[in-house]
Design an enzyme around this catalytic site. Structure first.
Site, PDB file in Angstrom:
ATOM      1  N   HIS A   1       0.849  -1.197   0.000  1.00 22.73           N
ATOM      2  CA  HIS A   1       0.000   0.000   0.000  1.00 22.73           C
ATOM      3  C   HIS A   1       0.879   1.239   0.000  1.00 22.73           C
ATOM      4  O   HIS A   1       2.103   1.143   0.059  1.00 22.73           O
ATOM      5  CB  HIS A   1      -0.997  -0.015   1.160  1.00 22.73           C
ATOM      6  CG  HIS A   1      -0.403   0.031   2.530  1.00 22.73           C
ATOM      7  ND1 HIS A   1       0.393  -0.973   3.040  1.00 22.73           N
ATOM      8  CD2 HIS A   1      -0.488   0.967   3.529  1.00 22.73           C
ATOM      9  CE1 HIS A   1       0.757  -0.680   4.274  1.00 22.73           C
ATOM     10  NE2 HIS A   1       0.244   0.509   4.591  1.00 22.73           N
TER      11      HIS A   1
ATOM     12  N   HIS B   1       1.277   3.962   2.057  1.00 19.84           N
ATOM     13  CA  HIS B   1       1.752   4.718   3.217  1.00 19.84           C
ATOM     14  C   HIS B   1       3.279   4.831   3.199  1.00 19.84           C
ATOM     15  O   HIS B   1       3.979   3.887   2.836  1.00 19.84           O
ATOM     16  CB  HIS B   1       1.276   4.068   4.519  1.00 19.84           C
ATOM     17  CG  HIS B   1      -0.168   4.330   4.804  1.00 19.84           C
ATOM     18  ND1 HIS B   1      -0.898   3.604   5.719  1.00 19.84           N
ATOM     19  CD2 HIS B   1      -1.040   5.254   4.299  1.00 19.84           C
ATOM     20  CE1 HIS B   1      -2.148   4.050   5.764  1.00 19.84           C
ATOM     21  NE2 HIS B   1      -2.251   5.050   4.910  1.00 19.84           N
TER      22      HIS B   1
ATOM     23  N   ASP C   1       5.667   4.726   5.277  1.00 22.08           N
ATOM     24  CA  ASP C   1       6.541   3.769   5.958  1.00 22.08           C
ATOM     25  C   ASP C   1       6.571   2.408   5.256  1.00 22.08           C
ATOM     26  O   ASP C   1       7.170   1.456   5.765  1.00 22.08           O
ATOM     27  CB  ASP C   1       6.159   3.608   7.434  1.00 22.08           C
ATOM     28  CG  ASP C   1       4.752   3.086   7.651  1.00 22.08           C
ATOM     29  OD1 ASP C   1       3.875   3.356   6.807  1.00 22.08           O
ATOM     30  OD2 ASP C   1       4.531   2.397   8.662  1.00 22.08           O
ATOM     31  N   HIS C   2       5.959   2.334   4.076  1.00 17.92           N
ATOM     32  CA  HIS C   2       6.034   1.117   3.262  1.00 17.92           C
ATOM     33  C   HIS C   2       6.618   1.370   1.875  1.00 17.92           C
ATOM     34  O   HIS C   2       6.911   0.415   1.154  1.00 17.92           O
ATOM     35  CB  HIS C   2       4.644   0.479   3.144  1.00 17.92           C
ATOM     36  CG  HIS C   2       4.143  -0.051   4.452  1.00 17.92           C
ATOM     37  ND1 HIS C   2       4.149  -1.388   4.773  1.00 17.92           N
ATOM     38  CD2 HIS C   2       3.658   0.596   5.543  1.00 17.92           C
ATOM     39  CE1 HIS C   2       3.679  -1.549   5.998  1.00 17.92           C
ATOM     40  NE2 HIS C   2       3.373  -0.346   6.487  1.00 17.92           N
TER      41      HIS C   2
ATOM     42  N   HIS D   1      -7.623  -1.044   5.704  1.00 21.42           N
ATOM     43  CA  HIS D   1      -6.609  -0.106   6.203  1.00 21.42           C
ATOM     44  C   HIS D   1      -6.466   1.050   5.221  1.00 21.42           C
ATOM     45  O   HIS D   1      -6.491   2.219   5.603  1.00 21.42           O
ATOM     46  CB  HIS D   1      -5.286  -0.860   6.363  1.00 21.42           C
ATOM     47  CG  HIS D   1      -4.159  -0.028   6.879  1.00 21.42           C
ATOM     48  ND1 HIS D   1      -4.144   0.499   8.152  1.00 21.42           N
ATOM     49  CD2 HIS D   1      -2.989   0.359   6.299  1.00 21.42           C
ATOM     50  CE1 HIS D   1      -3.021   1.175   8.331  1.00 21.42           C
ATOM     51  NE2 HIS D   1      -2.303   1.106   7.217  1.00 21.42           N
TER      52      HIS D   1
ATOM     53  N   ASP E   1      -0.197  -3.988   6.310  1.00 20.95           N
ATOM     54  CA  ASP E   1      -0.846  -3.510   7.531  1.00 20.95           C
ATOM     55  C   ASP E   1      -2.304  -3.958   7.613  1.00 20.95           C
ATOM     56  O   ASP E   1      -3.116  -3.312   8.281  1.00 20.95           O
ATOM     57  CB  ASP E   1      -0.780  -1.982   7.598  1.00 20.95           C
ATOM     58  CG  ASP E   1       0.608  -1.473   7.960  1.00 20.95           C
ATOM     59  OD1 ASP E   1       1.514  -2.300   8.175  1.00 20.95           O
ATOM     60  OD2 ASP E   1       0.787  -0.241   8.008  1.00 20.95           O
TER      61      ASP E   1
ATOM     62  N   HIS F   1       4.702  -4.753  10.694  1.00 23.31           N
ATOM     63  CA  HIS F   1       5.224  -4.136  11.924  1.00 23.31           C
ATOM     64  C   HIS F   1       5.422  -5.180  13.014  1.00 23.31           C
ATOM     65  O   HIS F   1       4.750  -6.207  13.045  1.00 23.31           O
ATOM     66  CB  HIS F   1       4.248  -3.080  12.455  1.00 23.31           C
ATOM     67  CG  HIS F   1       4.105  -1.880  11.577  1.00 23.31           C
ATOM     68  ND1 HIS F   1       4.857  -0.739  11.748  1.00 23.31           N
ATOM     69  CD2 HIS F   1       3.287  -1.640  10.535  1.00 23.31           C
ATOM     70  CE1 HIS F   1       4.504   0.159  10.835  1.00 23.31           C
ATOM     71  NE2 HIS F   1       3.553  -0.364  10.082  1.00 23.31           N
TER      72      HIS F   1
END
Length: 239
Positions: free
Chosen positions: A54, A56, A58-59, A112, A131, A169
């Site tokens: 996805h 975001h 942090d990915h 999400h 996530d 995570h």
């Protein structure tokens, strides 16, 4: 095929899926480039593909630098074409993506985010869930709906029970406290928590889990209907 867990940022995991015969790899959700570059250079491995679950940050934070350094090809969901940097290949739900020894089914699992997908490497029974599904948890609902997330988790529950779960995570210990509060008599959960604590005390990942473990222990996968799932998700948001 070997999976190497690469800790990134504060509590993210990126994953290198390595073809040890060809010394080629895919990386799933590179939060940042440096730790991935360091591993690849040390082992003399070529990064062929970047797989994003996805959009975001942090990915996808390492996409641009990794693509520039290795000439890697970026894959992501066709619905997120404008949100994933450097994207080259647009993937569709239920598509089988193949390249050499890398073979994965794409499963759209919104909730999400609206464009969230997972990569199911069916030959090896490896599932990279980003996530959406965590060990003993599930992702917050930011863009989607409770119903979408509930349905997405049910999609994943239908896969082979021995499937290994690689999530985005290291949240497992915290997730376990919530599960225990709402499922305190679950002997499988109690046993799993012992393992989780041992791993974290030794600064080791609690990942991978297995789908069977999650079905047995994850309170969100044990919810029997949308109403009870939605209530649990609200409770977890304020836990």
């Amino acid at each position: 095929m070997k999976v190497e867990i690469i800790p990134c940022l504060q509590d993210n995991y990126s994953y290198l899926i390595i073809d040890e015969d060809k010394l080629e790899a895919c990386v799933v959700d590179p939060s940042e480039a440096k730790p991935i570059i360091n591993y690849l250079n040390d082992k003399n491995i070529k990064l062929k593909y970047i797989l994003n679950t996805h959009h975001h940050y942090d990915h996808i934070g390492g996409n641009t630098e990794l693509k520039k350094r290795f000439g890697s090809v970026v894959l992501g969901f066709n619905g997120d074409a404008k949100r994933i940097p450097e994207i080259d290949i647009l993937l569709k739900d239920n598509e089988n993506w193949n390249s050499g020894n890398f073979k994965a089914k794409i499963i759209h699992i919104p909730g999400h985010t609206t464009g969230h997908i997972c990569f199911y490497f069916f030959k090896e029974n490896l599932l990279f869930t980003g996530d959406t599904l965590f060990s003993l948890g599930c992702g917050r609902i930011f863009e989607g709906t409770y119903e979408q997330m509930y349905n997405s988790l049910n999609k994943l529950k239908s896969l082979p029970k021995e499937t290994k779960i690689y999530c985005g995570h290291e949240y497992t210990l915290n997730n376990s406290k919530f599960c225990l509060e709402h499922d305190s008599e679950n002997s499988s959960l109690i046993k799993k928590i012992e393992f989780i604590k041992q791993q974290r005390n030794n600064n080791l990942p609690t990942i991978p889990s297995t789908l069977q473990d999650e079905i047995d222990c994850n309170i969100f996968l044990r919810a029997n209907d949308l109403k009870s799932f939605s209530k649990l998700r609200d409770l977890k948001d304020n836990f």
